[in-house]
Design a protein around this motif. Structure first.
Motif, short mmCIF file in Angstrom:
data_model
loop_
_atom_site.label_atom_id
_atom_site.label_comp_id
_atom_site.label_asym_id
_atom_site.label_seq_id
_atom_site.Cartn_x
_atom_site.Cartn_y
_atom_site.Cartn_z
N LEU A 41 68.09 77.95 9.34
CA LEU A 41 68.06 76.60 9.88
C LEU A 41 69.35 75.85 9.68
O LEU A 41 69.44 74.67 9.96
CB LEU A 41 66.87 75.84 9.33
N ALA A 42 70.36 76.59 9.22
CA ALA A 42 71.68 75.96 9.23
C ALA A 42 71.98 75.49 10.64
O ALA A 42 72.60 74.47 10.87
CB ALA A 42 72.73 76.96 8.78
N ALA A 43 71.46 76.24 11.60
CA ALA A 43 71.67 75.89 13.00
C ALA A 43 70.89 74.64 13.38
O ALA A 43 71.18 73.98 14.35
CB ALA A 43 71.23 77.04 13.89
N ALA A 44 69.89 74.35 12.60
CA ALA A 44 69.01 73.23 12.93
C ALA A 44 68.81 72.38 11.68
O ALA A 44 67.74 72.39 11.10
CB ALA A 44 67.67 73.75 13.44
N PRO A 45 69.84 71.66 11.29
CA PRO A 45 69.74 70.92 10.03
C PRO A 45 68.60 69.93 10.09
O PRO A 45 68.37 69.29 11.10
CB PRO A 45 71.08 70.21 9.92
N THR A 46 67.86 69.83 9.00
CA THR A 46 66.72 68.92 9.01
C THR A 46 67.06 67.59 8.37
O THR A 46 66.21 66.75 8.26
CB THR A 46 65.53 69.55 8.26
N HIS A 47 68.29 67.45 7.96
CA HIS A 47 68.72 66.19 7.35
C HIS A 47 67.80 65.83 6.19
O HIS A 47 67.54 64.67 5.96
CB HIS A 47 68.72 65.04 8.37
N ALA A 48 67.26 66.85 5.52
CA ALA A 48 66.32 66.59 4.45
C ALA A 48 66.98 65.76 3.36
O ALA A 48 66.32 65.01 2.66
CB ALA A 48 65.80 67.89 3.87
N ASP A 49 68.29 65.87 3.28
CA ASP A 49 69.00 65.11 2.25
C ASP A 49 68.91 63.61 2.48
O ASP A 49 69.17 62.83 1.57
CB ASP A 49 70.48 65.52 2.23
N ASP A 50 68.57 63.22 3.69
CA ASP A 50 68.44 61.80 3.97
C ASP A 50 67.29 61.18 3.19
O ASP A 50 67.11 59.97 3.21
CB ASP A 50 68.20 61.55 5.47
N ALA A 51 66.50 62.02 2.56
CA ALA A 51 65.37 61.59 1.74
C ALA A 51 64.24 61.07 2.63
O ALA A 51 64.39 60.88 3.82
CB ALA A 51 65.77 60.53 0.74
N GLY A 52 63.09 60.85 2.00
CA GLY A 52 61.93 60.37 2.76
C GLY A 52 61.25 61.50 3.46
O GLY A 52 61.64 62.66 3.34
N GLY A 53 60.18 61.17 4.19
CA GLY A 53 59.45 62.19 4.90
C GLY A 53 58.06 62.30 4.36
O GLY A 53 57.24 61.40 4.57
N GLU A 54 57.77 63.38 3.63
CA GLU A 54 56.41 63.60 3.16
C GLU A 54 55.93 62.49 2.22
O GLU A 54 56.67 62.03 1.36
CB GLU A 54 56.32 64.95 2.42
N GLY A 55 54.65 62.13 2.39
CA GLY A 55 54.05 61.19 1.46
C GLY A 55 53.37 60.03 2.15
O GLY A 55 53.99 59.29 2.90
N MET A 56 52.06 59.90 1.90
CA MET A 56 51.30 58.73 2.37
C MET A 56 50.91 57.99 1.10
O MET A 56 49.85 58.21 0.53
CB MET A 56 50.06 59.20 3.11
N TRP A 57 51.80 57.13 0.66
CA TRP A 57 51.68 56.55 -0.66
C TRP A 57 50.74 55.35 -0.69
O TRP A 57 50.73 54.52 0.22
CB TRP A 57 53.06 56.13 -1.17
N LEU A 58 49.97 55.29 -1.79
CA LEU A 58 49.23 54.06 -2.05
C LEU A 58 50.27 53.00 -2.36
O LEU A 58 51.21 53.25 -3.11
CB LEU A 58 48.35 54.23 -3.29
N PRO A 59 50.13 51.80 -1.81
CA PRO A 59 51.12 50.77 -2.13
C PRO A 59 51.33 50.63 -3.64
O PRO A 59 52.46 50.42 -4.09
CB PRO A 59 50.51 49.52 -1.50
N SER A 60 50.24 50.79 -4.40
CA SER A 60 50.38 50.63 -5.85
C SER A 60 51.26 51.69 -6.49
O SER A 60 51.71 51.55 -7.62
CB SER A 60 48.99 50.67 -6.50
N GLN A 61 51.54 52.79 -5.75
CA GLN A 61 52.41 53.82 -6.33
C GLN A 61 53.89 53.50 -6.15
O GLN A 61 54.74 54.16 -6.74
CB GLN A 61 52.12 55.18 -5.64
N LEU A 62 54.19 52.56 -5.28
CA LEU A 62 55.59 52.36 -4.91
C LEU A 62 56.50 51.97 -6.08
O LEU A 62 57.63 52.46 -6.17
CB LEU A 62 55.71 51.38 -3.75
N PRO A 63 56.03 51.10 -7.00
CA PRO A 63 56.92 50.79 -8.13
C PRO A 63 57.35 52.07 -8.88
O PRO A 63 58.49 52.19 -9.29
CB PRO A 63 56.07 49.88 -9.01
N ALA A 64 56.45 53.04 -8.95
CA ALA A 64 56.76 54.27 -9.68
C ALA A 64 57.80 55.12 -8.95
O ALA A 64 58.51 55.90 -9.58
CB ALA A 64 55.48 55.08 -9.91
#
Lengths: 726, 726
Positions: B18-41
């Protein structure tokens, strides 16, 4: 450069907000199928595009590297070793591969690697490699007798002069000669080609590699096809062309291409040498308009109706469906291409672009010395073309009636051929000369298994109904006379014709193929009689066509003179429309933005082979290939940026049908790819080169090298091409 | 961050070049459906991803900006003005638009702009806007009585506690309450929502804009849909929720979102708040394997066979085809989704990835204090799940027999409901409570026009044949008893059932809906009797399901405890699987590489509307829109890079069904888009988030602003949102 060439297209592109889809037009290159002799004049453009060699060295077709590029007749190929090794597309060698296949030893399926020279197999008696040895302007000789004449007389004078020149040239044994017409009758060239006749199959990957994706991927990018194969040309021990013989020796070409060992990357310079078939870029604006407004829509309508008629008549009858599968496939392919061409011309606004360009050209011309004579010719040509369209619809229907049927078509061919068989071969109509008889015979032979009476009658009924619906003054009288002028009469006629004919018997068709012409003409078979009665209409059309062709051959050069002068005033050169002669295109490895928010990268990789693999044709990648991909041992052919093996690549090189197998060269003139297809968005490029959409699809020689090194190894061939073993 | 979360997926991605198709994973974010209460953590991660606000401020659902995000029940929406203006998807407001349409005044077709407040139209008595006012952990109260119990008793104890808490909470008039279970029984939350009942339609573009591309473009990118509409919430003059009344006044929310006036660009931070429905990310590896190896393939097989059976039985009978069009469409949609889910899970190698992660988690757990008890629970849960699959096939067939038929299903529903109608509402089975009766009645009413006896019999024959083919110990005895045990008996039974039933009469079905339960049970109608005889099997299944659910509710928290502990040991947090509660996802505007050499840009533009336009639905862009695009007057909403008007955009935000209408916010918490779809490659994201393929599709608020400014103007609404008029 492309932007300079198409200011209006560029403006349109800007209007369509292509900032989102940059075409990299600044990279230069793209439009243009240049005569090699034109390259010195546009040397600066080649250098600006990135070419590192001497453009002037490309001008001489008889010197390296251009004399390494050869024609297979229909396809392009290149010498790649001093021992006559030739590389071309797998699909160009398909006939030879099939010829050497048996059900037990299916080379299409398994691929083929000749273990040594002795194992190389004949590509068949018809296979040819044609090496251009001379390319000379002969305009004066061709037009000497034509000047002062008009119409049919002009046509015949050119025809006679061409035939005389060809005969004179071919007196030199071992050569095939032809005359090519550049800029629509402006210039004529005599092309002399060494005709190598002992061609042997050396190497071909399995079809599942060489034609991965087949029809489904046809015209498509991203592509993952290893569309290459190797031939070797042999000659007699005297070094002269000879038919196949075990004693022949490899031909030693004067030049061969070096296969590149460098990577290919987006933006790289690329150059293509090959034999593009036919384009219409310099046709007049009115011809563009006719194609978009009438020509293509009417073909789409007619083909659609013919498909419907055949399918309705054969529905539920398995045998009839099978018999007409190939006819329907041909019509559907024609329909698809017509739709693609229409879509593309509309997408590029080709009519408006061409019209604006022509208007500007005519405005410029108006102030030039000698403009009056040119303008008179141009107006005369336009009037002729406009008038010629009056009979288009009837003509098109008549062509389908005698060409897309089976038994009626056979009857027509037999009658038409009988008319010519009386004449000396050189005087015969093209298409009905001795060299054409094998093809005609083959068509007559296969008619039975492509025929079903109810389907042919249904197809004919559809075509005749459309003919009857034309205004009375457009009717072809012979059609009305033979079939009748209402549906009931037509049905009755057809019942009689097909009930009583003996042409459904192959033996009878072949008997008539060789029977005395007078006997053919006098045949009492009802279909033969019908064809005989239709014949005068066809001959009248042929004559009218030649009359028109002759006049246009005389008049169009004035239009071209205006266009060339206008371009010159802007400091630009004009390439002649493609006509199956050797041309050079140059440009860049480049991506494609086919539609909003979609970008196709210019390099495909083996990851796509795995993604597409279903295990079923045409996506049945061989296990050995899948294993090699999984292993990831790409050696010297790995792409340094993508870190994997590339497969095919995309350029903006200007190509059309006939360019298959064309050598794609890098900035140093080394072979980086073989052209094998264009993208769907570029079907209309035969009319207009739109830099936003026109792309050539090429197999990357690195994929070829990897397959020959790691997957279907032939290290001795790599060595012969002086390529690394791994 | 995503790479950290899925080391194996990352390794796989690398292996697939996937070097040919960079996923820009380094941009951070993506996976996670966070409870608002988890955000401070995970505040550091949000800041690293680019969030400029205070993550802690997002934790409180009752404070801005989170209390501006509301639920419509099934869709998400947001307040965007202090006067109760609410923005959501066009497809979420579709019912309200349809309700206000007549053949003469078709708002779906024309769109709707309320000229002033008085012209705003009721979205119907069922429309709701739910504003969360409290979100409290109530685990101890819910589990107090359950602890020490097992199975059905555990289930019932939780059920009783939940119902008690909800009743207590709803004693406060104007509120709707519910209990949400996090981490599969680990934690429980009581959610209290203000229930606004007077909802009015304010603005909707025509369907040809709001749903441009419809089913053809569904799941597709690039997309060109203006999928937004506006509601306004009203309350009584006392500020309290009230049914529709002319005297009501706009609701004044405590918070509303500011619509961004900044451009959106690739790489930008994006954040989404909404109510995702259901995911299975933290299910056990064995459950992933079952889904891929058995669950989905068996559903694909069954649905395919059911479609074939219906189509074969209705072929040639236009009325039957029409009657079953919706049933077949539903099955085909289910089939398509199942195939997409299977393809996606295989493409992402979800089973192997989950298994490797679970193995590592269990290895880590082994050394921890208290591991023994957790491991015992995990093994017990696994044994229970494995055992539960024994009856899956029969169960699935039984569900289709009583759910996908029409008359038999009506009979079953009537019998099942009669059983509950005797009980107090709170004690009734979910799905058969008073609130469900309207839905059941509607289904009974429409049964006739969706029914054809020969088709229902053919479908039933297919399902029963499959049931008979199961091993004897998997048979449901009641099915054999009612229908017989061979094809002949089944055919005979069906003939009798459908010949003699009166249920094909709508009046009879509705009579039974309200008849005395004992009379229903005693009905002599053959289909009613058949349903009565099948009922015990269904009740047995319901009981077994609750038994299993209870045990898993007790045991799964041990698995989650292990997983949470393991992640914690790596410094990572675990979001609970989606359960229709308010969650926050964060990530970036990002492109997609769906396959080799293909890249989808993250922003679509109006050029794509023109490209797709055919003049026929669903690609029938209105003239006024096409003219505005051609005019190119994009004012303040023009994209500064693309130099044109954007339409939709793509992010890697984590979403699933239920997120429709979710607010997409920028780094400053301002509204840049509304979520409305996911891409086809992400259908499997309910099981596994693959950063290479999971994307959310959002309408760009700049497109919304442009439409409201230049195409379907409503300047007063722009002013209400404090947005520029042009």
């Amino acid at each position: 450069m492309t932007d300079k060439k198409n200011p209006i297209a560029a403006a349109l592109a800007a209007a369509l907000c292509l900032a989102a889809a940059p075409t990299h037009a600044d990279d230069a290159g793209g439009e243009g199928m240049w005569l090699p002799s034109q390259l010195p004049a546009i040397a600066d453009q080649l250098r600006a595009a990135g070419y590192k060699g001497d453009p002037a060295a490309l001008a001489d077709l008889t010197k390296p590297p251009m004399n390494a590029v050869v024609s297979l007749g229909g396809c392009t190929a290149s010498f790649v070793s001093p021992q006559g090794l030739v590389v071309t597309n797998h699909h160009c060698a398909r006939g030879a591969i099939q010829l050497n296949s048996t059900p037990e030893d299916n080379l299409l399926e398994k691929g083929f690697i000749a273990a040594d020279r002795a194992a190389e197999r004949s590509a068949g008696p018809g296979a040819r490699v044609l090496v251009t040895v001379a390319f000379d302007k002969v305009t004066d000789r061709i037009l000497a007798d034509a000047r002062g004449k008009t119409g049919r007389a002009y046509y015949d004078a050119v025809d006679v002069a061409e035939k005389a020149l060809v005969a004179e040239c071919e007196a030199d044994e071992g050569y095939r000669c032809s005359v090519a017409d550049m800029y629509y009758g402006t210039d004529f060239y005599l092309i002399k080609q060494l005709e190598l006749k002992d061609i042997r199959l050396v190497y071909a990957p399995p079809e599942a590699v060489g034609n991965y994706g087949d029809e489904i991927d046809n015209f498509m990018w991203p592509r993952h096809s290893g569309d290459f194969a190797f031939y070797r040309a042999y000659v007699g021990k005297d070094g002269k062309p000879a038919e196949f013989s075990k004693d022949n020796v490899p031909f030693e070409p004067q030049a061969w291409l070096e296969v590149s060992t460098d990577p290919v990357a987006e933006g790289d310079y690329a150059m293509l040498a090959g034999y593009p078939g036919r384009t219409y870029r310099h046709r007049m604006a009115m011809e563009f308009a006719h194609q978009v407004e009438i020509g293509l829509p009417s073909r789409i309508d007619l083909y659609g109706a013919m498909i419907d008629a055949i399918e309705a008549a054969s529905a539920g009858d398995k045998a009839a469906e099978v018999a007409y599968a190939s006819t329907v496939a041909g019509l559907k392919n024609g329909l698809k291409r017509a739709r693609g061409e229409l879509d593309g011309m509309q997408r590029s606004d080709a009519v408006a672009v061409r019209r604006a360009d022509e208007t500007a050209m005519l405005a410029w011309l108006d102030g030039q010395p000698g403009a009056d004579a040119l303008e008179a010719d141009i107006h005369a040509a336009q009037a002729l073309i406009a008038a010629s369209h009056a009979g288009d619809e009837a003509s098109q229907l008549f062509a389908q009636i005698r060409g897309r049927t089976e038994l009626l078509a056979a009857a027509y061919r037999l009658q038409r051929l009988a008319l010519e068989r009386g004449k000396p071969d050189a005087g015969r109509e093209r298409g009905y000369q001795e060299r054409d008889e094998a093809r005609i015979k083959a068509a007559l032979e296969q008619a039975t298994r492509r025929f079903d009476p109810k389907v042919e009658k249904a197809l004919l009924a559809e075509l005749l109904e459309r003919h009857r619906a034309l205004p009375a003054d457009q009717h072809i009288a012979e059609i009305d006379a033979v079939f009748g002028t209402d549906a009931a009469a037509v049905a009755k006629t057809m019942d009689r014709l097909y009930a009583d004919t003996a042409l459904d018997d192959e033996a009878e068709r072949l008997r008539l193929l060789v029977a005395e012409p007078t006997a053919v003409k006098a045949s009492t078979d009802p279909l033969m009689q019908a064809a005989a009665r239709l014949l005068p209409a066809a001959l009248r059309e042929e004559d009218a066509d030649k009359q028109l062709a002759g006049e246009l051959l005389r008049l169009r050069p004035s239009y071209m003179e205006g266009l060339i002068g206008y371009r010159e005033s802007q400091g630009r050169a004009v390439y002649p429309d493609a006509n199956s002669t050797l041309r050079i295109a140059f440009g860049n490895v480049i991506d494609l933005h086919p539609r909003d928010a979609v970008r196709y990268a210019p390099l495909s990789t083996v990851a796509g082979i795995v993604e597409k693999h279903t295990g079923e044709a045409p996506f049945d990648a061989p296990d050995v290939l899948l294993e090699a991909i999984a292993k990831g041992d790409f050696g010297s052919t790995i792409d340094p940026v993508l870190k994997t093996q590339t497969v095919d690549f995309l350029t903006n090189l200007d190509t059309t049908g006939g360019n298959s197998g064309s050598a794609v060269l890098d900035a140093n003139g080394r072979l980086i790819g073989l052209h094998f297809d264009s993208n769907w968005e570029a079907v209309s490029a035969s009319w207009m080169f739109d830099p936003r959409y026109k792309r050539g699809i090429h197999v990357d020689t690195r994929y070829m090298r990897w397959l020959m090194s790691k997957v279907y190894p032939a290290p001795w061939l790599l060595e012969e091409m002086r390529l690394p073993a791994e």
